[in-house]
Design an enzyme around this catalytic site. Structure first.
Site, PDB file in Angstrom:
ATOM      1  N   HIS A 139       5.292  -8.508   5.313  1.00 45.61           N
ATOM      2  CA  HIS A 139       5.112  -7.415   6.268  1.00 45.61           C
ATOM      3  C   HIS A 139       5.164  -7.834   7.742  1.00 45.61           C
ATOM      4  O   HIS A 139       4.256  -7.523   8.516  1.00 45.61           O
ATOM      5  CB  HIS A 139       3.803  -6.686   5.988  1.00 45.61           C
ATOM      6  CG  HIS A 139       3.905  -5.717   4.849  1.00 45.61           C
ATOM      7  ND1 HIS A 139       4.730  -4.615   4.871  1.00 45.61           N
ATOM      8  CD2 HIS A 139       3.289  -5.703   3.627  1.00 45.61           C
ATOM      9  CE1 HIS A 139       4.621  -3.952   3.741  1.00 45.61           C
ATOM     10  NE2 HIS A 139       3.762  -4.594   2.957  1.00 45.61           N
ATOM     11  N   ASP A 144       9.179  -6.572   0.700  1.00 45.54           N
ATOM     12  CA  ASP A 144       8.343  -6.113   1.819  1.00 45.54           C
ATOM     13  C   ASP A 144       8.273  -7.152   2.925  1.00 45.54           C
ATOM     14  O   ASP A 144       7.223  -7.724   3.218  1.00 45.54           O
ATOM     15  CB  ASP A 144       6.957  -5.713   1.330  1.00 45.54           C
ATOM     16  CG  ASP A 144       6.928  -4.303   0.752  1.00 45.54           C
ATOM     17  OD1 ASP A 144       8.014  -3.748   0.482  1.00 45.54           O
ATOM     18  OD2 ASP A 144       5.827  -3.770   0.547  1.00 45.54           O
ATOM     19  N   ASP A 202       7.914  -3.814   8.404  1.00 46.90           N
ATOM     20  CA  ASP A 202       6.930  -2.733   8.537  1.00 46.90           C
ATOM     21  C   ASP A 202       5.515  -3.281   8.734  1.00 46.90           C
ATOM     22  O   ASP A 202       5.136  -4.332   8.230  1.00 46.90           O
ATOM     23  CB  ASP A 202       6.946  -1.777   7.340  1.00 46.90           C
ATOM     24  CG  ASP A 202       8.069  -0.756   7.401  1.00 46.90           C
ATOM     25  OD1 ASP A 202       8.616  -0.562   8.497  1.00 46.90           O
ATOM     26  OD2 ASP A 202       8.397  -0.169   6.358  1.00 46.90           O
ATOM     27  N   ARG A 203       4.758  -2.505   9.507  1.00 45.70           N
ATOM     28  CA  ARG A 203       3.350  -2.741   9.810  1.00 45.70           C
ATOM     29  C   ARG A 203       3.114  -3.931  10.736  1.00 45.70           C
ATOM     30  O   ARG A 203       2.374  -3.820  11.688  1.00 45.70           O
ATOM     31  CB  ARG A 203       2.521  -2.884   8.531  1.00 45.70           C
ATOM     32  CG  ARG A 203       2.529  -1.638   7.665  1.00 45.70           C
ATOM     33  CD  ARG A 203       1.240  -1.537   6.842  1.00 45.70           C
ATOM     34  NE  ARG A 203       1.246  -0.345   6.033  1.00 45.70           N
ATOM     35  CZ  ARG A 203       1.602  -0.311   4.762  1.00 45.70           C
ATOM     36  NH1 ARG A 203       2.005  -1.413   4.176  1.00 45.70           N
ATOM     37  NH2 ARG A 203       1.580   0.807   4.088  1.00 45.70           N
ATOM     38  N   ASN A 217       9.702  -1.946  -1.657  1.00 45.42           N
ATOM     39  CA  ASN A 217       9.817  -0.524  -1.333  1.00 45.42           C
ATOM     40  C   ASN A 217       9.960  -0.285   0.173  1.00 45.42           C
ATOM     41  O   ASN A 217      10.502   0.736   0.599  1.00 45.42           O
ATOM     42  CB  ASN A 217       8.626   0.267  -1.888  1.00 45.42           C
ATOM     43  CG  ASN A 217       7.316  -0.118  -1.237  1.00 45.42           C
ATOM     44  OD1 ASN A 217       6.942  -1.286  -1.231  1.00 45.42           O
ATOM     45  ND2 ASN A 217       6.592   0.851  -0.710  1.00 45.42           N
ATOM     46  N   HIS A 218       9.529  -1.245   0.992  1.00 44.42           N
ATOM     47  CA  HIS A 218       9.655  -1.068   2.442  1.00 44.42           C
ATOM     48  C   HIS A 218      11.048  -1.390   2.953  1.00 44.42           C
ATOM     49  O   HIS A 218      11.341  -1.129   4.126  1.00 44.42           O
ATOM     50  CB  HIS A 218       8.598  -1.888   3.175  1.00 44.42           C
ATOM     51  CG  HIS A 218       7.272  -1.199   3.214  1.00 44.42           C
ATOM     52  ND1 HIS A 218       6.841  -0.449   4.273  1.00 44.42           N
ATOM     53  CD2 HIS A 218       6.306  -1.112   2.271  1.00 44.42           C
ATOM     54  CE1 HIS A 218       5.656   0.063   4.002  1.00 44.42           C
ATOM     55  NE2 HIS A 218       5.315  -0.320   2.786  1.00 44.42           N
ATOM     56  N   HIS A 267       9.109  -6.268  -7.292  1.00 48.10           N
ATOM     57  CA  HIS A 267       8.125  -5.873  -6.285  1.00 48.10           C
ATOM     58  C   HIS A 267       7.029  -4.975  -6.857  1.00 48.10           C
ATOM     59  O   HIS A 267       5.840  -5.248  -6.702  1.00 48.10           O
ATOM     60  CB  HIS A 267       8.817  -5.174  -5.117  1.00 48.10           C
ATOM     61  CG  HIS A 267       7.870  -4.804  -4.030  1.00 48.10           C
ATOM     62  ND1 HIS A 267       7.295  -5.736  -3.196  1.00 48.10           N
ATOM     63  CD2 HIS A 267       7.360  -3.600  -3.645  1.00 48.10           C
ATOM     64  CE1 HIS A 267       6.488  -5.142  -2.354  1.00 48.10           C
ATOM     65  NE2 HIS A 267       6.506  -3.836  -2.606  1.00 48.10           N
ATOM     66  N   ARG A 286       0.733   7.917  -5.833  1.00 53.37           N
ATOM     67  CA  ARG A 286       1.798   7.618  -4.869  1.00 53.37           C
ATOM     68  C   ARG A 286       2.828   8.732  -4.790  1.00 53.37           C
ATOM     69  O   ARG A 286       3.535   8.858  -3.801  1.00 53.37           O
ATOM     70  CB  ARG A 286       2.510   6.314  -5.252  1.00 53.37           C
ATOM     71  CG  ARG A 286       1.690   5.057  -5.063  1.00 53.37           C
ATOM     72  CD  ARG A 286       2.592   3.852  -5.190  1.00 53.37           C
ATOM     73  NE  ARG A 286       1.886   2.585  -5.210  1.00 53.37           N
ATOM     74  CZ  ARG A 286       1.590   1.865  -4.124  1.00 53.37           C
ATOM     75  NH1 ARG A 286       1.925   2.315  -2.935  1.00 53.37           N
ATOM     76  NH2 ARG A 286       0.959   0.717  -4.237  1.00 53.37           N
ATOM     77  N   HIS A 346       3.294  -5.622  -3.940  1.00 52.87           N
ATOM     78  CA  HIS A 346       3.218  -4.185  -3.664  1.00 52.87           C
ATOM     79  C   HIS A 346       1.829  -3.673  -3.300  1.00 52.87           C
ATOM     80  O   HIS A 346       1.715  -2.606  -2.691  1.00 52.87           O
ATOM     81  CB  HIS A 346       3.759  -3.431  -4.879  1.00 52.87           C
ATOM     82  CG  HIS A 346       4.015  -1.967  -4.661  1.00 52.87           C
ATOM     83  ND1 HIS A 346       4.549  -1.464  -3.491  1.00 52.87           N
ATOM     84  CD2 HIS A 346       3.842  -0.895  -5.485  1.00 52.87           C
ATOM     85  CE1 HIS A 346       4.680  -0.147  -3.608  1.00 52.87           C
ATOM     86  NE2 HIS A 346       4.264   0.213  -4.800  1.00 52.87           N
TER      87      HIS A 346
END
Length: 431
Positions: A103, A130, A133-134, A162-163, A214, A296, A323
């Site tokens: 991340h 991932d 993001d963030r 998923n990101h 993931h 989710r 995840h």
């Protein structure tokens, strides 16, 4: 604090001391296109310097948009040739390092690579998605890992999370990060990243006995007569409806995963896109069976009996997924927390299911004053069986360089627990 298995306290990384050095020269792509270890080392040092000393919107003075596009194009060319499930077949003298979510925490990734030992002829890396993001340095983090992939394509494997999607990067900061750093060229650069995401494989099989993905488990396709087949009274096609309920769910096969259409980027996952959606978004549960992941709004929940079935059917011993960080597990009281960067969620007759999370002190930006202060972790699979993980927990590099968030972390749900397509802003792509 010791980890649950009684290992020693995780090491606390020491950040390098800033030195009064001039700005680095703009990074140049090698004339012959062949990356070397020295080039990757210099690139790493440049990314570190920029993250500590350069305002984000000045990054193109060192990493031009043209350079970023060339790196992404070279990486996509390597990734595109890989199947949905990459086979990682280490020699008897090689170890495999598996890494979970990172991340955009660039400095923790750089520490992890040093601590585990860089990718080499003796050491293979599998990253479980991932990358963005963030965190404040998703762009730099992914470029660094892609550079390693280009340099050592058979020693570094990058799976999709998923990101790595238009939906998540629009909500959780990466799209805005690219736009801030590359301004008028940001839309073009961002689209190159999206195209690279499409080429990331979905899963790996390590040493023939370890499955990594993931999110994890996925459903099988539902076979129903097509409308054309009904009219002709012959032929069938695969149809998988997002509305199917738990009574129609069945565990998918590796062959179905190999044939899935991985180029799709975004939910809602329908038809032939359901398998990639499950692989990227599903979560384990202690309840038996397969069910829709209603929390989710996407993917599945699966129980220990499904883990056993998947391991047994595919002659596997271990599932490694990621995840879920400490924020997600804080809301799931049926499963263990992620304080140490990993948990064993299922232990069955055929083996184990492990969740691995490699972003310490996560998330970087947090709405509450109380932080999770979690450790991150990576694991090492060693010969001869490659199915007994050796966990390595580590703490975050501190202090982090000052940075501003690229998303409203007080408004956005940290744990991805709701799928809100209305939050996806597509306006920036027109620039």
């Amino acid at each position: 604090m010791s980890d649950p298995d009684g290992a020693a306290d995780p090491p606390t990384p020491t950040p390098p001391s800033p030195s009064p050095v001039p700005p680095p020269a703009p990074v140049e792509w090698p004339e012959d296109g062949a990356l070397t270890r020295d080039w990757v080392a210099a690139f790493t040092a440049t990314l570190d310097w920029c993250s500590r000393r350069l305002p984000p919107d000045q990054l193109p003075s060192v990493l031009s948009a043209d350079f970023v596009r060339r790196l992404l194009l070279a990486a996509a060319g390597v990734l595109h040739r890989e199947p949905n499930i990459v086979r990682v077949d280490p020699r008897p003298d090689q170890a495999v390092v598996v890494v979970g979510d990172v991340h955009g925490q660039l400095h923790d990734v750089m520490f992890l690579l040093r601590d585990a030992g860089f990718p080499s002829e003796e050491r293979i890396f599998v990253f479980n998605g991932d990358y963005v993001d963030r965190g404040a340095w998703g762009l730099e983090t992914l470029l660094l890992l892609l550079a390693w992939k280009i340099y050592l394509p058979n020693r570094v494997f990058l799976l999709r999370g998923n990101h790595e999607s238009k939906y998540c990067t629009s909500v959780y900061g990466f799209e805005r990060e690219v736009m801030v750093k590359y301004k008028s060229q940001g839309g073009q650069v961002y689209r190159k990243f999206l195209r690279c995401f499409e080429d990331l494989p979905l899963a790996s099989i390590i040493a023939g006995c370890v499955y990594t993905a993931h999110g994890g488990i996925f459903r099988g396709a539902v076979v129903l007569p097509s409308k054309r087949a009904k009219r002709a009274k012959k032929g069938h096609k695969y149809v998988a409806s997002s509305a199917e309920d738990s009574t129609t769910l069945k565990l998918g096969s590796l062959d179905e995963l190999l044939k899935a259409r991985r180029t799709v980027l975004d939910p809602p996952w329908e038809g032939s896109n359901l398998i990639p959606g499950d692989v990227l978004w599903s979560d384990p549960s202690l309840e038996k069976g397969l069910s829709l992941n209603k929390e989710r709004g996407i993917g599945l929940l699966w129980g220990p009996d499904i883990t056993q079935q998947f391991l047994y059917t595919n002659n596997l011993k271990l599932i490694i997924r990621s995840h879920e960080g400490p924020d997600a597990r804080d809301k799931r009281h049926d499963l263990l927390g992620m304080d140490s960067g990993y948990t064993t969620d299922h232990q069955v007759a055929c083996g184990k299911l492990i969740t691995l999370f490699s972003a310490p002190d996560y998330p970087q930006f947090q709405a509450s004053e109380d932080r999770y202060n979690n450790s991150g972790a990576y694991l090492v699979l060693s010969p001869p069986d490659f199915a007994t993980p050796d966990f390595h927990s580590f703490q975050a590099v501190k202090p982090r360089p000052a940075a501003n968030p690229y998303y409203d972390f007080e408004e956005v749900i940290d744990s991805d627990e709701e799928l809100n397509l209305g939050a996806m802003d597509t306006g920036n792509l027109s620039s």
